[in-house]
Design an enzyme around this catalytic site. Sequence first.
Site, PDB file in Angstrom:
ATOM      1  N   GLY A  33       0.862  -1.199   0.000  1.00 53.61           N
ATOM      2  CA  GLY A  33       0.000   0.000   0.000  1.00 53.61           C
ATOM      3  C   GLY A  33       0.884   1.230   0.000  1.00 53.61           C
ATOM      4  CB  ALA A  35       1.353   4.161  -4.431  1.00 57.06           C
ATOM      5  N   GLY A  36       0.028   4.964  -1.258  1.00 54.60           N
ATOM      6  CA  GLY A  36      -1.119   5.649  -0.670  1.00 54.60           C
ATOM      7  C   GLY A  36      -0.739   6.818   0.227  1.00 54.60           C
ATOM      8  N   GLY A  39       1.284   5.279   2.876  1.00 58.86           N
ATOM      9  CA  GLY A  39       2.409   4.554   2.282  1.00 58.86           C
ATOM     10  C   GLY A  39       3.552   5.453   1.843  1.00 58.86           C
ATOM     11  NE  ARG A 106     -12.698   6.527  10.852  1.00 66.13           N
ATOM     12  CZ  ARG A 106     -13.072   7.134  11.970  1.00 66.13           C
ATOM     13  NH1 ARG A 106     -14.366   7.300  12.234  1.00 66.13           N
ATOM     14  NH2 ARG A 106     -12.177   7.593  12.824  1.00 66.13           N
ATOM     15  CG  ASN A 144      -8.431   1.451  10.753  1.00 58.59           C
ATOM     16  OD1 ASN A 144      -8.242   0.867  11.817  1.00 58.59           O
ATOM     17  ND2 ASN A 144      -8.077   2.714  10.537  1.00 58.59           N
ATOM     18  CG  ASP A 175      -4.844   4.523  19.127  1.00 59.10           C
ATOM     19  OD1 ASP A 175      -5.516   5.361  18.495  1.00 59.10           O
ATOM     20  OD2 ASP A 175      -4.890   3.298  18.902  1.00 59.10           O
ATOM     21  CG  HIS A 202      -6.674   1.744  15.990  1.00 56.76           C
ATOM     22  ND1 HIS A 202      -6.151   2.915  16.525  1.00 56.76           N
ATOM     23  CD2 HIS A 202      -6.931   2.018  14.689  1.00 56.76           C
ATOM     24  CE1 HIS A 202      -6.102   3.837  15.582  1.00 56.76           C
ATOM     25  NE2 HIS A 202      -6.566   3.321  14.459  1.00 56.76           N
TER      26      HIS A 202
HETATM   27  N1  LIG Z   1      -3.830   1.803  12.412  1.00 55.27           N
HETATM   28  C1  LIG Z   1      -3.998   3.099  12.403  1.00 55.27           C
HETATM   29  O1  LIG Z   1      -3.749   3.763  13.411  1.00 55.27           O
HETATM   30  C2  LIG Z   1      -4.441   3.795  11.174  1.00 55.27           C
HETATM   31  C3  LIG Z   1      -4.925   3.100  10.099  1.00 55.27           C
HETATM   32  N2  LIG Z   1      -5.314   3.739   8.954  1.00 55.27           N
HETATM   33  C4  LIG Z   1      -5.806   2.899   7.852  1.00 55.27           C
HETATM   34  O2  LIG Z   1      -4.783   2.723   6.875  1.00 55.27           O
HETATM   35  C5  LIG Z   1      -5.392   2.402   5.614  1.00 55.27           C
HETATM   36  C6  LIG Z   1      -4.761   3.211   4.491  1.00 55.27           C
HETATM   37  O3  LIG Z   1      -5.024   4.566   4.635  1.00 55.27           O
HETATM   38  P1  LIG Z   1      -4.499   5.647   3.559  1.00 55.27           P
HETATM   39  O4  LIG Z   1      -3.082   5.403   3.248  1.00 55.27           O
HETATM   40  O5  LIG Z   1      -4.927   6.977   4.044  1.00 55.27           O
HETATM   41  O6  LIG Z   1      -5.391   5.241   2.293  1.00 55.27           O
HETATM   42  P2  LIG Z   1      -5.079   5.533   0.738  1.00 55.27           P
HETATM   43  O7  LIG Z   1      -6.314   5.237  -0.021  1.00 55.27           O
HETATM   44  O8  LIG Z   1      -4.456   6.880   0.580  1.00 55.27           O
HETATM   45  O9  LIG Z   1      -3.960   4.458   0.387  1.00 55.27           O
HETATM   46  C7  LIG Z   1      -4.210   3.103   0.405  1.00 55.27           C
HETATM   47  C8  LIG Z   1      -3.342   2.448  -0.631  1.00 55.27           C
HETATM   48  O10 LIG Z   1      -3.601   1.048  -0.605  1.00 55.27           O
HETATM   49  C9  LIG Z   1      -3.525   0.593  -1.921  1.00 55.27           C
HETATM   50  N3  LIG Z   1      -4.150  -0.711  -2.080  1.00 55.27           N
HETATM   51  C10 LIG Z   1      -5.464  -1.024  -2.234  1.00 55.27           C
HETATM   52  N4  LIG Z   1      -5.611  -2.346  -2.396  1.00 55.27           N
HETATM   53  C11 LIG Z   1      -4.366  -2.886  -2.326  1.00 55.27           C
HETATM   54  C12 LIG Z   1      -3.860  -4.194  -2.431  1.00 55.27           C
HETATM   55  N5  LIG Z   1      -4.662  -5.227  -2.642  1.00 55.27           N
HETATM   56  N6  LIG Z   1      -2.535  -4.369  -2.333  1.00 55.27           N
HETATM   57  C13 LIG Z   1      -1.710  -3.322  -2.117  1.00 55.27           C
HETATM   58  N7  LIG Z   1      -2.134  -2.059  -2.015  1.00 55.27           N
HETATM   59  C14 LIG Z   1      -3.453  -1.842  -2.123  1.00 55.27           C
HETATM   60  C15 LIG Z   1      -4.177   1.691  -2.751  1.00 55.27           C
HETATM   61  O11 LIG Z   1      -3.808   1.589  -4.123  1.00 55.27           O
HETATM   62  C16 LIG Z   1      -3.624   2.921  -2.068  1.00 55.27           C
HETATM   63  O12 LIG Z   1      -2.426   3.363  -2.678  1.00 55.27           O
HETATM   64  C17 LIG Z   1      -6.886   2.647   5.806  1.00 55.27           C
HETATM   65  O13 LIG Z   1      -7.547   1.417   6.016  1.00 55.27           O
HETATM   66  C18 LIG Z   1      -6.950   3.499   7.064  1.00 55.27           C
HETATM   67  O14 LIG Z   1      -8.163   3.380   7.737  1.00 55.27           O
HETATM   68  C19 LIG Z   1      -5.215   5.082   8.833  1.00 55.27           C
HETATM   69  C20 LIG Z   1      -4.716   5.832   9.870  1.00 55.27           C
HETATM   70  C21 LIG Z   1      -4.349   5.271  11.126  1.00 55.27           C
HETATM   71  O1  LIG Z   2      -9.639   7.277  12.051  1.00 56.91           O
HETATM   72  C1  LIG Z   2      -9.354   6.623  11.033  1.00 56.91           C
HETATM   73  O2  LIG Z   2     -10.163   6.184  10.240  1.00 56.91           O
HETATM   74  C2  LIG Z   2      -7.905   6.320  10.803  1.00 56.91           C
HETATM   75  C3  LIG Z   2      -7.315   5.842  12.071  1.00 56.91           C
HETATM   76  O3  LIG Z   2      -7.393   4.693  12.416  1.00 56.91           O
HETATM   77  C4  LIG Z   2      -6.770   6.848  12.976  1.00 56.91           C
HETATM   78  O4  LIG Z   2      -6.497   7.998  12.552  1.00 56.91           O
HETATM   79  O5  LIG Z   2      -6.600   6.523  14.147  1.00 56.91           O
END
Ligand SMILES: NC(=O)C1=CN([C@@H]2O[C@H](COP(=O)(O)OP(=O)(O)OC[C@H]3O[C@@H](n4cnc5c(N)ncnc54)[C@H](O)[C@@H]3O)[C@@H](O)[C@H]2O)C=CC1
Ligand SMILES: O=C([O-])CC(=O)C(=O)O
Length: 340
Positions: A33, A35-36, A39, A106, A144, A175, A202
């Site tokens: 992931g 490129a996100g 990422g 989200r 998530n 967190d 989380h």
């Molecule tokens: N654990 C935590 O504290 C946090 C978790 N998150 C979660 O992280 C995740 C990513 O968030 P963002 O980077 O903002 O989203 P984003 O949409 O900007 O990036 C996600 C990336 O995943 C890629 N992707 C989709 N399917 C894939 C696959 N099968 N294999 C490889 N890559 C794939 C997409 O092409 C995209 O580049 C979300 O589920 C978000 O809720 C976000 C913030 C905090």
């Molecule tokens: O709130 C979200 O959806 C992303 C996340 O997990 C965080 O920022 O803690």
Amino acid sequence: MRSSLLKSTSELLRRSRGYSSTANPERKVAILGAAGGIGQPLALLMKLNPLVSSLSLYDIAGTVGVAADVSHINSPALVKGFMGDDQLGEALEGSDVVIIPAGVPRKPGMTRDDLFNINAGIVKALSTAIAKHCPNALVNMISNPVNSTVPIAAEVFKKAGTYDEKKLFGVTTLDVVRAKTFYAGKAGVPVTEVNVPVVGGHAGITILPLFSQATPASNSLSQEDIVALTKRTQDGGTEVVEAKAGKGSATLSMAYAGAVFADACLKGLNGVPDIVECSFVQSTVTELPFFASKVRLGKNGVEEVLGLGELSDFEKKGLENLKGELKASIEKGIKFAHGN
Ligand SMILES: NC(=O)C1=CN([C@@H]2O[C@H](COP(=O)(O)OP(=O)(O)OC[C@H]3O[C@@H](n4cnc5c(N)ncnc54)[C@H](O)[C@@H]3O)[C@@H](O)[C@H]2O)C=CC1
Ligand SMILES: O=C([O-])CC(=O)C(=O)O
């Protein structure tokens, strides 16, 4: 003379922080992931980490550009980009740590659980590939809902016969990062000195910061302050989602938190002592099969899951209140892994 003294002093400092240019083994880190929104800055931060010798950037699209860009930074890690199913195996092969921020974020009005339908399938597919190509890697799950995606990965690994509970981590570091920042601001203590354990899970009320154990201790906080700090930490993700108004969730602070946690994993693997971080792991701390608490990291991943310590009455109540939701999210993940 002066320059060699300076050089050996800086080497000593690096060693004391767990970095060394000579003693550390080669380490490969893969980001799935890459490129996100998370990422890309995470790739940047891992490229800057002197413990990383090889950095593998995988996504379904966009990694050629990200890898070319990051690879020009003059730090030791060799960067390679991989794209699409055909290249996933090569991206993972030989990885010591795999970080997974793949999946949808989200939008305002959504809960993390609303992401389940899309992200569960993504995590399941990526976990299947990890079991095949790098079954010994430490897995740092960011996608998530973490409360469900970690159990999904565990079930996939069990089915493949590769599950090692010491090597699967839900990344809850953001967190902790938030709890430290908010506490320091309210208590008026230097933020760099603050420590606050955050336990549970989380999502919403499953995030339970233990401000009664915060250091440096503060006498200036009222019970109302603690309640407000707790709520702000629990709602930290939503605060960012609303501020971004449809453009996603936390990416920069999450990349920082992900880099902190991956660095701790690498230090543990390299034998640096006393590396402790909070993480959502297989656990017997409560009756729930997965739970976030302080974890001591070592050469095989989790060396010890630490207990909760003494809780205030408010925290005890928070702990009881979170169990129902956390249990349901864990069970939802397990059921999905078996049903599909
Ligand atoms: N654990 C935590 O504290 C946090 C978790 N998150 C979660 O992280 C995740 C990513 O968030 P963002 O980077 O903002 O989203 P984003 O949409 O900007 O990036 C996600 C990336 O995943 C890629 N992707 C989709 N399917 C894939 C696959 N099968 N294999 C490889 N890559 C794939 C997409 O092409 C995209 O580049 C979300 O589920 C978000 O809720 C976000 C913030 C905090
Ligand atoms: O709130 C979200 O959806 C992303 C996340 O997990 C965080 O920022 O803690």
